[in-house]
Motif scaffolding. Structure first.
Motif, mmCIF file in Angstrom:
data_model
loop_
_atom_site.group_PDB
_atom_site.id
_atom_site.type_symbol
_atom_site.label_atom_id
_atom_site.label_comp_id
_atom_site.label_asym_id
_atom_site.label_seq_id
_atom_site.Cartn_x
_atom_site.Cartn_y
_atom_site.Cartn_z
ATOM 1 N N VAL A 246 10.457 19.347 -10.820
ATOM 2 C CA VAL A 246 9.452 18.696 -9.977
ATOM 3 C C VAL A 246 8.256 18.247 -10.811
ATOM 4 O O VAL A 246 7.764 18.980 -11.672
ATOM 5 C CB VAL A 246 8.987 19.652 -8.852
ATOM 6 C CG1 VAL A 246 7.793 19.076 -8.117
ATOM 7 C CG2 VAL A 246 10.126 19.894 -7.880
ATOM 8 N N LEU A 247 7.790 17.028 -10.540
ATOM 9 C CA LEU A 247 6.636 16.464 -11.242
ATOM 10 C C LEU A 247 5.349 16.779 -10.485
ATOM 11 O O LEU A 247 5.365 17.139 -9.303
ATOM 12 C CB LEU A 247 6.791 14.947 -11.360
ATOM 13 C CG LEU A 247 8.068 14.422 -12.020
ATOM 14 C CD1 LEU A 247 8.085 12.897 -11.961
ATOM 15 C CD2 LEU A 247 8.156 14.910 -13.458
ATOM 16 N N GLN A 248 4.225 16.609 -11.164
ATOM 17 C CA GLN A 248 2.925 16.828 -10.535
ATOM 18 C C GLN A 248 2.733 15.867 -9.365
ATOM 19 O O GLN A 248 2.148 16.223 -8.332
ATOM 20 C CB GLN A 248 1.811 16.635 -11.574
ATOM 21 C CG GLN A 248 0.434 17.039 -11.082
ATOM 22 C CD GLN A 248 0.307 18.534 -10.861
ATOM 23 O OE1 GLN A 248 0.961 19.321 -11.532
ATOM 24 N NE2 GLN A 248 -0.523 18.922 -9.913
ATOM 25 N N LEU A 249 3.205 14.651 -9.505
ATOM 26 C CA LEU A 249 3.102 13.669 -8.441
ATOM 27 C C LEU A 249 3.848 14.111 -7.196
ATOM 28 O O LEU A 249 3.394 13.900 -6.063
ATOM 29 C CB LEU A 249 3.673 12.329 -8.941
ATOM 30 C CG LEU A 249 3.627 11.153 -7.972
ATOM 31 C CD1 LEU A 249 2.186 10.802 -7.636
ATOM 32 C CD2 LEU A 249 4.345 9.952 -8.563
ATOM 33 N N GLN A 250 4.985 14.757 -7.374
ATOM 34 C CA GLN A 250 5.771 15.219 -6.229
ATOM 35 C C GLN A 250 5.111 16.403 -5.527
ATOM 36 O O GLN A 250 5.306 16.597 -4.330
ATOM 37 C CB GLN A 250 7.186 15.575 -6.695
ATOM 38 C CG GLN A 250 7.982 14.341 -7.127
ATOM 39 C CD GLN A 250 9.242 14.676 -7.896
ATOM 40 O OE1 GLN A 250 9.322 15.727 -8.530
ATOM 41 N NE2 GLN A 250 10.233 13.784 -7.852
ATOM 42 N N HIS A 251 4.318 17.172 -6.248
ATOM 43 C CA HIS A 251 3.515 18.218 -5.601
ATOM 44 C C HIS A 251 2.509 17.586 -4.639
ATOM 45 O O HIS A 251 2.295 18.078 -3.523
ATOM 46 C CB HIS A 251 2.764 19.045 -6.648
ATOM 47 C CG HIS A 251 3.660 19.923 -7.480
ATOM 48 N ND1 HIS A 251 4.577 20.788 -6.938
ATOM 49 C CD2 HIS A 251 3.766 20.073 -8.829
ATOM 50 C CE1 HIS A 251 5.224 21.437 -7.899
ATOM 51 N NE2 HIS A 251 4.735 21.011 -9.071
ATOM 52 N N CYS A 252 1.889 16.487 -5.064
ATOM 53 C CA CYS A 252 0.915 15.796 -4.212
ATOM 54 C C CYS A 252 1.586 15.219 -2.973
ATOM 55 O O CYS A 252 1.034 15.292 -1.861
ATOM 56 C CB CYS A 252 0.230 14.683 -5.002
ATOM 57 S SG CYS A 252 -0.696 15.252 -6.445
ATOM 58 N N ILE A 253 2.778 14.663 -3.140
ATOM 59 C CA ILE A 253 3.512 14.130 -1.992
ATOM 60 C C ILE A 253 3.831 15.248 -1.000
ATOM 61 O O ILE A 253 3.745 15.061 0.218
ATOM 62 C CB ILE A 253 4.800 13.427 -2.461
ATOM 63 C CG1 ILE A 253 4.465 12.221 -3.337
ATOM 64 C CG2 ILE A 253 5.645 12.989 -1.266
ATOM 65 C CD1 ILE A 253 5.672 11.551 -3.950
ATOM 66 N N SER A 254 4.170 16.421 -1.501
ATOM 67 C CA SER A 254 4.470 17.560 -0.621
ATOM 68 C C SER A 254 3.270 17.936 0.228
ATOM 69 O O SER A 254 3.406 18.270 1.417
ATOM 70 C CB SER A 254 4.913 18.759 -1.471
ATOM 71 O OG SER A 254 6.061 18.452 -2.239
ATOM 72 N N VAL A 255 2.083 17.884 -0.373
ATOM 73 C CA VAL A 255 0.860 18.198 0.377
ATOM 74 C C VAL A 255 0.655 17.207 1.513
ATOM 75 O O VAL A 255 0.338 17.592 2.650
ATOM 76 C CB VAL A 255 -0.362 18.204 -0.569
ATOM 77 C CG1 VAL A 255 -1.654 18.349 0.227
ATOM 78 C CG2 VAL A 255 -0.246 19.328 -1.577
ATOM 79 N N VAL A 256 0.850 15.914 1.240
ATOM 80 C CA VAL A 256 0.658 14.884 2.261
ATOM 81 C C VAL A 256 1.658 15.060 3.400
ATOM 82 O O VAL A 256 1.296 14.957 4.583
ATOM 83 C CB VAL A 256 0.790 13.481 1.640
ATOM 84 C CG1 VAL A 256 0.694 12.411 2.717
ATOM 85 C CG2 VAL A 256 -0.280 13.253 0.591
ATOM 86 N N VAL A 257 2.901 15.350 3.080
ATOM 87 C CA VAL A 257 3.929 15.544 4.111
ATOM 88 C C VAL A 257 3.592 16.745 4.994
ATOM 89 O O VAL A 257 3.663 16.672 6.228
ATOM 90 C CB VAL A 257 5.319 15.718 3.470
ATOM 91 C CG1 VAL A 257 6.357 16.081 4.527
ATOM 92 C CG2 VAL A 257 5.737 14.441 2.749
ATOM 93 N N GLY A 258 3.201 17.856 4.375
ATOM 94 C CA GLY A 258 2.867 19.056 5.137
ATOM 95 C C GLY A 258 1.642 18.870 6.017
ATOM 96 O O GLY A 258 1.637 19.278 7.193
ATOM 97 N N VAL A 259 0.600 18.245 5.480
ATOM 98 C CA VAL A 259 -0.620 18.017 6.257
ATOM 99 C C VAL A 259 -0.351 17.045 7.399
ATOM 100 O O VAL A 259 -0.901 17.196 8.495
ATOM 101 C CB VAL A 259 -1.750 17.492 5.339
ATOM 102 C CG1 VAL A 259 -2.966 17.081 6.161
ATOM 103 C CG2 VAL A 259 -2.151 18.551 4.321
ATOM 104 N N GLY A 260 0.520 16.050 7.168
ATOM 105 C CA GLY A 260 0.867 15.110 8.240
ATOM 106 C C GLY A 260 1.521 15.798 9.421
ATOM 107 O O GLY A 260 1.191 15.521 10.578
ATOM 108 N N LEU A 261 2.440 16.716 9.152
ATOM 109 C CA LEU A 261 3.083 17.478 10.224
ATOM 110 C C LEU A 261 2.063 18.330 10.972
ATOM 111 O O LEU A 261 2.059 18.377 12.211
ATOM 112 C CB LEU A 261 4.189 18.360 9.647
ATOM 113 C CG LEU A 261 4.865 19.329 10.632
ATOM 114 C CD1 LEU A 261 5.541 18.568 11.764
ATOM 115 C CD2 LEU A 261 5.870 20.218 9.906
#
Length: 523
Positions: A246-261
């Motif tokens: 996993v890349l650092q960028l994909q960590h950021c995407i995970s945060v956005v997905v979780g906060v959106g839910l």
């Protein structure tokens, strides 16, 4: 537009600031002078028709908010006049002042008021209008609706003797037809100038207290929560599976997905509470708008970092980190203040003007971020083309196309939203108004899905990572793939070519050595 219509529209616009809930509370609200009348706007909401008998038959047990009944209920409505106004009358007089409660549908707005000679319309009946219209002098001009002669509904409340107050008994106005309903408290008596009113009205639809234009959003956020949940399952299953890559960028995407839910779930509970009680919980609504502001801020910063090539063409943002954080904090505060002004608590006429002021800086920040994103994206594409990184270049081209389509759709929708509001000054299209709000959530979710697809975690995620040693050119990537695909027991073409070249060089070297030895012998 005539005087009456203009006055009612202006008051409804002002009232829309503090009538965000379906239980409208009036606390010593003053009557405003409009034309030849004094009035208070009681609210404006879209209500669906009742599905059950209204009122309920006698001896019927109380039911919940989903009882199918639709009505406007008046509770503890009290009018208070000044002592000077009450002193003009004696205790024995029965009716010493009149206040009228007017309920009308937006389509029947021209049925309130009249004009004797085609000039300015008056709300209250004058001597000239009494001759022409046949109205009763000193009362509101009411023309029966062509669809239902009992509408607009008028309820008279009288002051008696020298009493300072007049009360309206608790009563309900049943709603048998779907429409946008307006409520006004009007007095045509100039001696009642300076009068105030207190109490509350409850506006209820067949399925609860949610205003008609908001009711569909409750179901919409259920659908959005399910959509985000499915995206979370798809994303985090890959995220956990390929954790080591996993890349650092994909960590950021995970945060956005979780906060959106999390945001969609909070919005649903906010509307559910609103629907059941008729009021919006300040704490929950504050949480919702704060999470929403955080999600929008992180989403925009994520797109900005992706466009800058963070982790792809540069290992860090370097000197831009401070600028990115500064614009992020500024955007979060601007969005937070705007959403709190719009959604949280009771919003007065002053807060309505404050919202207009806060919209401008938020829009300017959005425009600035879009320009910055596209400028950075252009530079990143240029760098990838120069390095001939075919895999990364293809990904970024897809991302730029998706982003361009999103911006075009957003601009088109803004134009449609302006047109929608400009052509509907009386909110008669309230049943489809929820789409204006829903579209932005759908658009943000669609763009997030594209980002998740393009940068999905996999065993080859590291091919997107920044690597100074590999040179990041397509030829190097293809050669590396060719070498890795050659079995250990076989001889690859590349190795054979290298060995043939090395063998040829060695033969040439040996010939040179032999020629040198022969020349030495001759000497």
């Amino acid at each position: 537009m005539n005087l009456v219509t203009l006055s009612l529209v202006s008051l409804l616009i002002c009232a829309s600031g503090y009538t965000r809930a379906s239980i409208h509370v009036y606390d010593r609200d003053p009557f405003r002078e409009v034309g030849n009348a004094y009035l208070v706007s009681g609210g404006s909401e879209g209500l669906a028709a009742s599905r059950t008998p209204n009122p309920l038959p006698r001896h019927t047990d109380p039911v919940n908010v989903n009882d199918g009944r639709s009505y406007i209920r008046f509770q503890n409505i009290t009018f208070r006049r000044s002592e000077a106004s009450a002193a003009k009358y004696s205790k024995t007089q029965r009716r010493t002042g009149l206040v009228q409660v007017i309920i009308f549908e937006a389509a029947d707005r021209d049925n309130i008021g009249g004009s004797p000679y085609g000039g300015q319309r008056s709300i209250c009946c004058t001597p000239d209008l009494a001759k022409v219209e046949g109205c009763k002098q000193g009362e509101v001009i009411r023309i029966p609706s062509a669809r239902d002669s009992s509408w607009p509904v008028t309820v008279n409340v009288y002051f008696r003797g020298k009493s300072l107050t007049a009360q309206l008994k608790t009563t309900e106005a049943p709603i048998s037809k779907t429409g946008m309903y307006n409520l006004f408290f009007i007095s045509c008596d100039s001696s009642l100038k300076g009068m105030t009113m207190s109490g509350q009205t409850s506006w209820k639809g067949p399925d609860g207290y949610l205003p008609g234009r908001m009711a569909p959003l409750k179901k919409f956020y259920v659908i959005m929560a399910i959509a985000y949940a499915l995206l979370c399952v798809a994303w985090f299953s890959q995220y956990v599976r390929f954790w080591d890559d996993v890349l650092q960028l994909q960590h950021c995407i995970s945060v956005v997905v979780g906060v959106g839910l999390f945001e969609m779930i909070l919005w649903y509970f906010d509307y559910a509470y609103f629907n059941n009680t008729g009021t919006r919980p300040v704490a929950l609504t504050t949480w919702v708008v704060t999470v929403g502001a955080a999600r929008r801020t992180v989403s925009r910063l994520l797109m900005l970092c992706v466009s800058m090539g963070y982790g792809v063409v540069r290992p860090t943002l370097g000197g831009l980190t401070t600028k990115v954080m500064l614009i992020g904090v500024t955007y979060f505060l601007s969005t937070e203040l705007l959403n709190i002004t719009e959604y949280v608590g009771a919003i007065s006429d002053i807060a309505g003007r404050a919202r207009v002021i806060l919209v401008l800086p938020n829009a300017l920040l959005d425009a600035f971020l879009i320009m910055w994103i596209f400028t950075s994206l252009s530079k990143t594409l240029t760098q990838l083309q120069a390095k001939r990184s075919s895999v990364k270049l293809d990904t970024y081209r897809k991302f730029s196309n998706a982003l361009l389509i999103t911006v075009i759709l957003a601009v088109v929708w803004i134009g449609y939203e302006v047109y929608f509001k400009a052509t509907d000054p009386f909110n008669e299209k309230w049943q489809s108004a929820w789409i204006i709000t829903a579209f932005w959530d759908i658009l943000a979710f669609a763009l997030l899905c594209v980002i998740c697809y393009l940068w999905a975690p996999s065993q080859t995620s590291q091919r997107y990572a920044y690597s100074e040693e590999r040179g990041e050119d397509s030829d190097g990537e293809e050669s590396e793939a060719l070498y890795s695909g050659t079995p250990k027991g076989d001889i690859g073409l590349v190795k054979q070519e290298r060995r043939e070249k090395n063998g040829q060089n060695e033969d040439e070297f040996d010939l040179d050595e032999d020629d040198g030895a022969e020349e030495g012998k001759r000497e």
